[in-house]
Write an enzyme that holds these catalytic residues in place. Structure first.
Site, short mmCIF file in Angstrom:
data_model
loop_
_atom_site.label_atom_id
_atom_site.label_comp_id
_atom_site.label_asym_id
_atom_site.label_seq_id
_atom_site.Cartn_x
_atom_site.Cartn_y
_atom_site.Cartn_z
N LYS A 135 -7.65 1.54 -2.60
CA LYS A 135 -7.29 1.12 -1.25
C LYS A 135 -7.48 2.27 -0.26
O LYS A 135 -7.91 2.05 0.88
CB LYS A 135 -5.83 0.64 -1.23
CG LYS A 135 -5.32 0.18 0.14
CD LYS A 135 -6.07 -1.04 0.68
CE LYS A 135 -5.55 -1.50 2.05
NZ LYS A 135 -4.28 -2.21 1.97
N LYS B 104 -0.14 5.12 8.49
CA LYS B 104 0.56 5.34 7.23
C LYS B 104 -0.44 5.46 6.09
O LYS B 104 -0.37 6.38 5.26
CB LYS B 104 1.53 4.20 6.95
CG LYS B 104 2.32 4.35 5.65
CD LYS B 104 2.77 3.01 5.08
CE LYS B 104 1.63 2.29 4.41
NZ LYS B 104 2.05 1.10 3.63
N THR C 85 0.86 -1.19 0.00
CA THR C 85 0.00 0.00 0.00
C THR C 85 0.89 1.23 0.00
O THR C 85 1.60 1.49 0.98
CB THR C 85 -0.93 0.00 1.22
OG1 THR C 85 -1.79 -1.13 1.16
CG2 THR C 85 -1.78 1.27 1.25
#
Length: 298
Positions: A178, A246, A103
């Site tokens: 995502k 994050k 990701t």
């Protein structure tokens, strides 16, 4: 499977290690690499016979590979492993397929796609959802960005560890999808945390509350899989808060670039920062409930 492929997997963490295991079990000729060599050796010893070799650099791993997959930490890690002087793209062959399950930002996904195009390499940005359990059980959902031919080239290997492969758009679209996922489920966990503490304060039977509401409008994956463990203060599994922060940072950066306001996501990110400060950074994202104290009763 039509025939075994030469597959190289780079990044053997919690998610990557499980994905690599499924690839080896599917019968592909597997090469593994990890930036910490000891982790690659431990994986090899724990999974005898699944990897044909351990590479000593990303470039070595990519030599002769039909498919190369990465699952590392962040943008800088990915840039080093793929675009660095001893990276994957230093040796990957024309016609090979590159799949990234990290990701990361949409920016670096698009940059890598351009580099891959110049090398005549199929390229897919392919973040996953389903968590550690999905990786272990081979039931991940993959959201893919890239050209149609790249997705088709990647599909055979990805089918070894997924239940759903969705082509969401051009290069970078997998990563932005995502971000949508992370924004959405962070909000669900925030309100689920408040609902749980409310039910406790009202002296309700938490199991019966779950039975009553889980089949209605408030039902969600988080409720079905985390209500009971949140009641028990069990958070030592799943997707860590450190990684969630994050991801939320990536989403908010992308939102600013798009001119989109994300006030709720920004607030929940600060809630997660509170749990980090409490020492919960490595706990599952459902540990968000920890920031809400239980009401003391006589």
């Amino acid at each position: 499977m039509s025939q075994p492929l030469n597959v190289s997997f780079l990044g053997l963490g919690v998610m990557g290690g499980a994905i690599a295991r499924h690839i080896g079990q599917a019968g592909h000729q597997l090469t593994i690499y990890n930036r910490t060599p000891a982790r690659a050796q431990r994986w090899h010893e724990a999974n005898p016979g699944l990897a044909a070799r351990i590479a000593h650099s990303p470039a070595e791993a990519a030599e002769g590979a039909d498919v190369v997959l990465t699952c590392v930490g962040n943008d800088d890690d990915l840039a080093d492993v793929v675009l660095g002087p001893t990276g994957v793209f230093a040796s990957i062959g024309k016609g090979a397929t590159f799949i990234d399950h990290t990701t990361v930002s949409a920016r670096i996904a698009r940059q890598i796609a351009v580099e891959a195009r110049d090398l005549m390499v199929h390229c897919v940005d392919a973040p996953v959802t389903g968590g550690q359990a999905g990786a272990e059980n081979g039931t991940l959902t993959v959201m893919c960005g890239g050209r149609d031919d790249a997705i088709e080239a990647a599909r055979e290997v990805m089918s070894a560890y997924t239940k759903r492969i969705v082509h969401v758009g051009k290069a970078g679209a997998g990563q932005t999808t995502k971000m949508v996922n992370q924004i959405a489920f962070s909000g669900i966990l925030a309100t689920l945390s408040e609902a749980l503490r409310f039910a406790e304060a009202a002296h309700l039977d938490l199991e019966k509350v779950y039975q009553a509401i889980s089949g209605g409008a408030s039902q969600s994956w988080q409720m079905d899989n985390r209500w009971k463990t949140m009641c028990e203060d069990s958070f030592d599994f799943g997707f860590a808060i450190d990684w969630m922060r994050k991801d939320m940072g990536l989403a908010m950066d992308e939102g600013r670039a798009l001119g989109v306001s994300l006030p709720v996501a920004a607030l929940i990110d600060q809630f997660y920062a509170e749990v980090q400060a409490m020492g919960g950074g490595r706990q599952d994202t459902s540990a968000l409930v920890r920031r809400l104290p239980r009401k003391r009763t006589a």
